[in-house]
Design a protein around this motif. Structure first.
Motif, PDB file in Angstrom:
ATOM      1  N   LEU A 130       0.837  -1.192   0.000  1.00 36.67           N
ATOM      2  CA  LEU A 130       0.000   0.000   0.000  1.00 36.67           C
ATOM      3  C   LEU A 130       0.876   1.248   0.000  1.00 36.67           C
ATOM      4  CD1 LEU A 130      -2.725   1.429   0.166  1.00 36.67           C
ATOM      5  CD2 LEU A 130      -2.591   1.238   2.659  1.00 36.67           C
ATOM      6  N   THR A 131       0.768   2.010  -1.069  1.00 37.24           N
ATOM      7  CA  THR A 131       1.467   3.286  -1.183  1.00 37.24           C
ATOM      8  C   THR A 131       0.549   4.245  -1.933  1.00 37.24           C
ATOM      9  OG1 THR A 131       3.644   2.222  -1.247  1.00 37.24           O
ATOM     10  CG2 THR A 131       3.510   4.484  -2.074  1.00 37.24           C
ATOM     11  N   VAL A 132       0.208   5.344  -1.317  1.00 35.18           N
ATOM     12  CA  VAL A 132      -0.629   6.357  -1.963  1.00 35.18           C
ATOM     13  C   VAL A 132       0.011   7.711  -1.727  1.00 35.18           C
ATOM     14  CG1 VAL A 132      -2.906   7.432  -2.063  1.00 35.18           C
ATOM     15  CG2 VAL A 132      -2.722   4.982  -1.657  1.00 35.18           C
ATOM     16  N   THR A 133       0.671   8.239  -2.761  1.00 33.12           N
ATOM     17  CA  THR A 133       1.335   9.525  -2.633  1.00 33.12           C
ATOM     18  C   THR A 133       0.585  10.591  -3.424  1.00 33.12           C
ATOM     19  OG1 THR A 133       2.849   8.955  -4.452  1.00 33.12           O
ATOM     20  CG2 THR A 133       3.584   8.473  -2.211  1.00 33.12           C
ATOM     21  N   TYR A 134       0.878  11.809  -3.118  1.00 29.79           N
ATOM     22  CA  TYR A 134       0.095  12.964  -3.541  1.00 29.79           C
ATOM     23  C   TYR A 134      -0.149  13.027  -5.053  1.00 29.79           C
ATOM     24  CZ  TYR A 134      -1.384  17.899  -3.653  1.00 29.79           C
ATOM     25  OH  TYR A 134      -2.083  19.077  -3.835  1.00 29.79           O
ATOM     26  N   LEU A 135      -1.428  13.027  -5.422  1.00 30.56           N
ATOM     27  CA  LEU A 135      -1.935  13.243  -6.785  1.00 30.56           C
ATOM     28  C   LEU A 135      -1.524  12.177  -7.802  1.00 30.56           C
ATOM     29  CD1 LEU A 135      -1.764  17.137  -7.144  1.00 30.56           C
ATOM     30  CD2 LEU A 135      -3.672  15.683  -6.415  1.00 30.56           C
ATOM     31  N   THR A 136      -1.151  10.998  -7.341  1.00 31.11           N
ATOM     32  CA  THR A 136      -0.992   9.871  -8.264  1.00 31.11           C
ATOM     33  C   THR A 136      -2.383   9.373  -8.653  1.00 31.11           C
ATOM     34  OG1 THR A 136      -0.938   8.321  -6.417  1.00 31.11           O
ATOM     35  CG2 THR A 136       1.190   9.165  -7.208  1.00 31.11           C
ATOM     36  N   ASP A 137      -2.426   8.444  -9.597  1.00 33.40           N
ATOM     37  CA  ASP A 137      -3.722   7.872  -9.985  1.00 33.40           C
ATOM     38  C   ASP A 137      -4.418   7.234  -8.788  1.00 33.40           C
ATOM     39  OD1 ASP A 137      -3.295   8.686 -12.568  1.00 33.40           O
ATOM     40  OD2 ASP A 137      -2.712   6.697 -13.320  1.00 33.40           O
ATOM     41  N   VAL A 156      -6.462  21.818  -3.455  1.00 38.83           N
ATOM     42  CA  VAL A 156      -5.228  21.050  -3.226  1.00 38.83           C
ATOM     43  C   VAL A 156      -5.496  19.552  -3.171  1.00 38.83           C
ATOM     44  CG1 VAL A 156      -4.017  22.944  -2.071  1.00 38.83           C
ATOM     45  CG2 VAL A 156      -5.346  21.302  -0.708  1.00 38.83           C
ATOM     46  N   GLY A 157      -6.760  19.150  -3.370  1.00 46.15           N
ATOM     47  CA  GLY A 157      -7.091  17.729  -3.367  1.00 46.15           C
ATOM     48  C   GLY A 157      -7.679  17.217  -2.074  1.00 46.15           C
ATOM     49  N   ASN A 158      -7.903  18.102  -1.096  1.00 49.47           N
ATOM     50  CA  ASN A 158      -8.612  17.684   0.111  1.00 49.47           C
ATOM     51  C   ASN A 158     -10.040  17.275  -0.257  1.00 49.47           C
ATOM     52  OD1 ASN A 158      -6.465  18.421   1.867  1.00 49.47           O
ATOM     53  ND2 ASN A 158      -7.207  20.533   1.967  1.00 49.47           N
ATOM     54  N   VAL A 159     -10.535  16.223   0.377  1.00 50.15           N
ATOM     55  CA  VAL A 159     -11.939  15.829   0.203  1.00 50.15           C
ATOM     56  C   VAL A 159     -12.711  16.402   1.384  1.00 50.15           C
ATOM     57  CG1 VAL A 159     -13.561  13.944  -0.144  1.00 50.15           C
ATOM     58  CG2 VAL A 159     -11.186  13.694  -0.897  1.00 50.15           C
ATOM     59  N   GLY A 192      10.740  13.830 -12.080  1.00 54.64           N
ATOM     60  CA  GLY A 192      10.906  15.150 -12.675  1.00 54.64           C
ATOM     61  C   GLY A 192       9.604  15.907 -12.893  1.00 54.64           C
ATOM     62  N   ILE A 193       8.498  15.418 -12.340  1.00 51.48           N
ATOM     63  CA  ILE A 193       7.202  16.090 -12.498  1.00 51.48           C
ATOM     64  C   ILE A 193       7.043  17.113 -11.378  1.00 51.48           C
ATOM     65  CG2 ILE A 193       4.687  15.771 -12.507  1.00 51.48           C
ATOM     66  CD1 ILE A 193       5.233  12.878 -13.441  1.00 51.48           C
ATOM     67  N   THR A 194       6.814  18.361 -11.760  1.00 49.01           N
ATOM     68  CA  THR A 194       6.648  19.388 -10.741  1.00 49.01           C
ATOM     69  C   THR A 194       5.280  19.256 -10.072  1.00 49.01           C
ATOM     70  OG1 THR A 194       5.666  21.021 -12.227  1.00 49.01           O
ATOM     71  CG2 THR A 194       8.093  20.982 -12.068  1.00 49.01           C
ATOM     72  N   MET A 195       5.175  19.837  -8.892  1.00 46.41           N
ATOM     73  CA  MET A 195       3.883  19.834  -8.207  1.00 46.41           C
ATOM     74  C   MET A 195       2.848  20.588  -9.027  1.00 46.41           C
ATOM     75  SD  MET A 195       2.761  21.227  -4.423  1.00 46.41           S
ATOM     76  CE  MET A 195       3.949  20.232  -3.541  1.00 46.41           C
ATOM     77  N   ARG A 196       3.263  21.679  -9.659  1.00 49.13           N
ATOM     78  CA  ARG A 196       2.337  22.442 -10.500  1.00 49.13           C
ATOM     79  C   ARG A 196       1.774  21.553 -11.619  1.00 49.13           C
ATOM     80  NH1 ARG A 196       1.664  27.797 -11.438  1.00 49.13           N
ATOM     81  NH2 ARG A 196       3.563  28.287 -10.256  1.00 49.13           N
ATOM     82  N   ALA A 244       1.587  18.274 -11.649  1.00 45.99           N
ATOM     83  CA  ALA A 244       0.743  17.231 -11.070  1.00 45.99           C
ATOM     84  C   ALA A 244      -0.639  17.780 -10.728  1.00 45.99           C
ATOM     85  CB  ALA A 244       1.406  16.647  -9.823  1.00 45.99           C
ATOM     86  N   MET A 245      -0.687  18.991 -10.201  1.00 44.72           N
ATOM     87  CA  MET A 245      -1.966  19.596  -9.837  1.00 44.72           C
ATOM     88  C   MET A 245      -2.790  19.923 -11.085  1.00 44.72           C
ATOM     89  SD  MET A 245      -0.765  22.020  -6.637  1.00 44.72           S
ATOM     90  CE  MET A 245      -2.351  22.247  -5.839  1.00 44.72           C
ATOM     91  N   GLN A 246      -2.129  20.411 -12.095  1.00 41.10           N
ATOM     92  CA  GLN A 246      -2.843  20.712 -13.343  1.00 41.10           C
ATOM     93  C   GLN A 246      -3.374  19.435 -13.978  1.00 41.10           C
ATOM     94  OE1 GLN A 246       0.278  22.861 -15.369  1.00 41.10           O
ATOM     95  NE2 GLN A 246      -0.473  24.878 -14.697  1.00 41.10           N
ATOM     96  N   HIS A 247      -2.564  18.369 -13.949  1.00 40.86           N
ATOM     97  CA  HIS A 247      -2.984  17.092 -14.522  1.00 40.86           C
ATOM     98  C   HIS A 247      -4.196  16.532 -13.765  1.00 40.86           C
ATOM     99  CE1 HIS A 247      -2.689  13.221 -16.527  1.00 40.86           C
ATOM    100  NE2 HIS A 247      -2.675  12.611 -15.346  1.00 40.86           N
ATOM    101  N   ALA A 248      -4.248  16.791 -12.459  1.00 39.21           N
ATOM    102  CA  ALA A 248      -5.361  16.300 -11.633  1.00 39.21           C
ATOM    103  C   ALA A 248      -6.604  17.178 -11.767  1.00 39.21           C
ATOM    104  CB  ALA A 248      -4.929  16.227 -10.172  1.00 39.21           C
ATOM    105  N   GLY A 249      -6.498  18.271 -12.518  1.00 36.41           N
ATOM    106  CA  GLY A 249      -7.647  19.147 -12.704  1.00 36.41           C
ATOM    107  C   GLY A 249      -7.896  20.091 -11.551  1.00 36.41           C
ATOM    108  N   LEU A 250      -6.892  20.297 -10.697  1.00 34.26           N
ATOM    109  CA  LEU A 250      -7.037  21.227  -9.577  1.00 34.26           C
ATOM    110  C   LEU A 250      -6.789  22.656 -10.041  1.00 34.26           C
ATOM    111  CD1 LEU A 250      -5.162  19.234  -6.770  1.00 34.26           C
ATOM    112  CD2 LEU A 250      -7.584  19.155  -7.395  1.00 34.26           C
ATOM    113  N   CYS A 251      -7.493  23.588  -9.452  1.00 29.91           N
ATOM    114  CA  CYS A 251      -7.355  24.996  -9.816  1.00 29.91           C
ATOM    115  C   CYS A 251      -6.400  25.676  -8.849  1.00 29.91           C
ATOM    116  CB  CYS A 251      -8.722  25.681  -9.799  1.00 29.91           C
ATOM    117  SG  CYS A 251      -8.653  27.383 -10.399  1.00 29.91           S
TER     118      CYS A 251
END
Length: 591
Positions: free
Chosen positions: A204-211, A237-240, A335-339, A341-348
């Protein structure tokens, strides 16, 4: 027909003893001693009375109790001489239907265990949910426990005996921890999502904004809607976030929750328990059509562990306006920036400042969390009241000496950097122990370019120092750093140190800690107050509103950040009942 506490409390001593027959294998004296504490207000109180009765007995009586238990899939099962209770338990775990190879393996483990410890292996085979452990898990558990210290293993056997008795008691009274089972099931289902590369290994590994992280957010939001929350959203930021409205539009909110990300190859309950406990409470309010003079806001914080990016407490920090825009440029190992990753996740990203909470609109913040340590487990106490979240200081350091030939450099002429650090480690251990509740750890230790035949010229290491108050932490830090300098001077070494993180202690707000204490006392279990050595989202909320935490006992020595992390649905039920009691307290206070 199921028993009731009223029947037990009003029965004669002889009648009551018959009612509790079979809880502890061939050992009615435990129930007999516990019955002296009648009347009981809850099953939890009765369970703890039996824990106390066993704890007060002699070492020989404890050993006799362990030896009264049959081997798993042993001769007693083969000859049909198990008690009815043991037969039921071993059957539920599938031990009465083993293949010849499984049977041979288990019996060899029985023999090896008996030879090492002098008593049979004891395991609550119905497990933390009461449904029965898989045979593979039973085998793996005993393979692991064979390597324990004998004194520890004796105590672990007794803890499992108490769990066996707890399940048997539940059966006698027709009691089912229904909401605890639901919370346990939610956590198991959420653990089906794991990051690529770990899922394939069963880790079990769940890190920020992965699938997997985004799938968890969707699953939690779906369950929140099913549970009756009036508003559910995944924020910038992805909080539910789930909100159950109060009785009036201007009602304040009780804020609660925890994180749903994990460490790598971690456990299923760290953080997530604190989301699902209040979710179960809200669901019951919704089912009853009940509105309170305040609302309940449950937040599944998107990030607390700092695994993918160096941005620990990102989720809860954003709620108090502490999102650092510089984090957006951080890169993960791919090499993926947080920006990105957030854009890919559809976060504003532009909306991040808008999620900052106005503390005046909240009553306070409470958090339920698995203990992540051995204390409650060793004391056989299901709940702990957190007095403070420890303040911490972290350093990365380097001791620098002189690399030289291991064979030709006399012992009195060495400038051994590793020995200097070893001396410091022993001092840090001793100094932290002086306080009783301070801790100091050297968790990283490296001799760069080390060789078996070279005296270490450099040694890199970390220092992690924590204490319940800032003053206590600072005093310990000062002493350890002073000793570091003295060791370097005495050994002719040079040292560098860099402070990499400092977090203030977060003492529980007295009025909220007292509410937790009333809630725990109402369950009939003892009050146990303790500091939290680990950091939690409550630390961030503490900066803007009152907070207090409740710990839930973990099994397997309370281990956390580990696949063995676990708790029972009975203990989860107690935390739900305690949370419900706080809701009832707040309702009365508002009347």
């Amino acid at each position: 027909m199921a028993l009731t506490l009223e029947q037990l409390n009003s029965a004669t001593s002889e009648e009551a003893l018959v009612m509790l027959d079979g809880l502890y294998e061939h050992s009615p004296w435990i129930a007999e001693a516990a019955l002296a504490q009648r009347p009981f207000q809850s099953l939890a109180q009765l369970k703890y009375a039996m824990v106390q009765a066993l704890a007060a007995s002699s070492d020989q009586k404890k050993l006799d109790l362990i030896r009264a238990h049959p081997e798993l899939a042993g001769k007693a099962m083969e000859t049909n001489t198990l008690t009815a209770e043991s037969t039921n338990e071993q059957s539920k775990a599938g031990l009465t239907n083993c293949t010849p190879d499984e049977l041979a393996h288990i019996r060899q483990l029985n023999a090896d265990y008996q030879a090492r410890f002098g008593f049979p292996p004891v395991l609550a085979v119905r497990g933390p949910r009461g449904l029965g452990l898989p045979k593979a898990e039973i085998i793996a558990t005993f393979e692991r426990r064979l390597h324990n210290h004998p004194a520890f293993e004796r105590d672990e056997a007794l803890r499992n005996i108490h769990r066996i008795a707890e399940i048997r008691l539940n059966d006698k009274f027709g009691y089912e921890p229904a909401l605890g089972n639901d919370v346990w099931d939610w956590q198991e289902k959420l653990a089906q999502h794991s990051d690529e590369g770990y899922a394939e290994k069963g880790q079990l590994t769940v890190t920020y904004l992965t699938d997997a992280h985004r799938a968890c957010a969707q699953r939690i939001s779906h369950w929140m809607r099913e549970s009756g929350f009036d508003e559910v959203e995944i924020d910038a930021v992805g909080n539910v976030v789930g909100r159950y409205h109060g009785a009036t539009p201007d009602s304040k909110y009780l804020l609660t929750g925890s994180h749903y990300d994990t460490v790598r190859n971690g456990g299923k309950y760290d953080g997530r328990l604190g989301i699902f406990v209040p979710m179960a409470c809200v669901r019951e309010l919704h089912r009853a059509g009940k509105r309170l003079p305040f609302g309940i806001e449950v937040v599944g914080f998107a990030e607390e562990e700092g695994q993918r990016y160096k941005a620990t407490f990102l989720g809860s920090g954003a709620l108090i306006g502490h999102f650092d825009q510089n984090w957006l440029g951080q890169k993960d190992e791919d090499g993926i920036t947080m920006r990105e990753a957030m854009q890919h996740a559809g976060l504003c990203i532009d909306d991040i400042p808008k999620i900052q909470r106005d503390a005046t609109k909240y009553l306070g913040f409470i958090e339920v969390h698995i203990e992540q340590g051995p204390v409650l487990n060793e004391l056989d106490i299901p709940l702990g009241i957190v007095t403070s979240i420890n303040g911490s200081s972290r350093y990365v350091c380097e001791m620098i000496g002189m690399a030289s030939h291991a064979g030709t450099t006399p012992m009195d002429r060495r400038r051994d950097a590793a020995c200097g650090v070893a001396e410091l480690m022993l001092y840090a251990e001793k100094r932290a122990a002086q306080d009783g509740d301070s801790v100091a750890t050297v968790g990283m230790l490296e001799v760069p370019s080390g060789s078996i035949n070279v005296v270490p010229g450099r040694c890199k290491f970390s220092l992690d120092m924590r204490a319940p108050t800032n003053a206590q932490r600072d005093a310990m830090v000062s002493d350890i750093l002073a000793e570091l300098a003295a060791i370097a001077e005495r050994r002719g070494l040079r040292v560098t140190s860099e402070l990499t993180m400092q977090a203030a202690a977060a003492p529980s707000a007295p009025e909220w800690q007292q509410r937790w204490e009333k809630a725990v006392a109402a369950q009939g279990v003892p009050l146990f107050r303790m500091p939290s050595g680990a950091g939690h989202d409550a630390m961030k909320l503490h900066e803007v509103m009152p907070q207090a935490m409740l710990f839930v006992r973990g099994i397997n020595s309370g281990i956390s950040h580990n696949p063995l992390e676990s708790s029972t649905s009975d203990d989860m039920q107690l935390s739900i009942d305690a949370f419900t009691h706080i809701i009832q307290q707040l309702e009365k206070e508002a009347a």
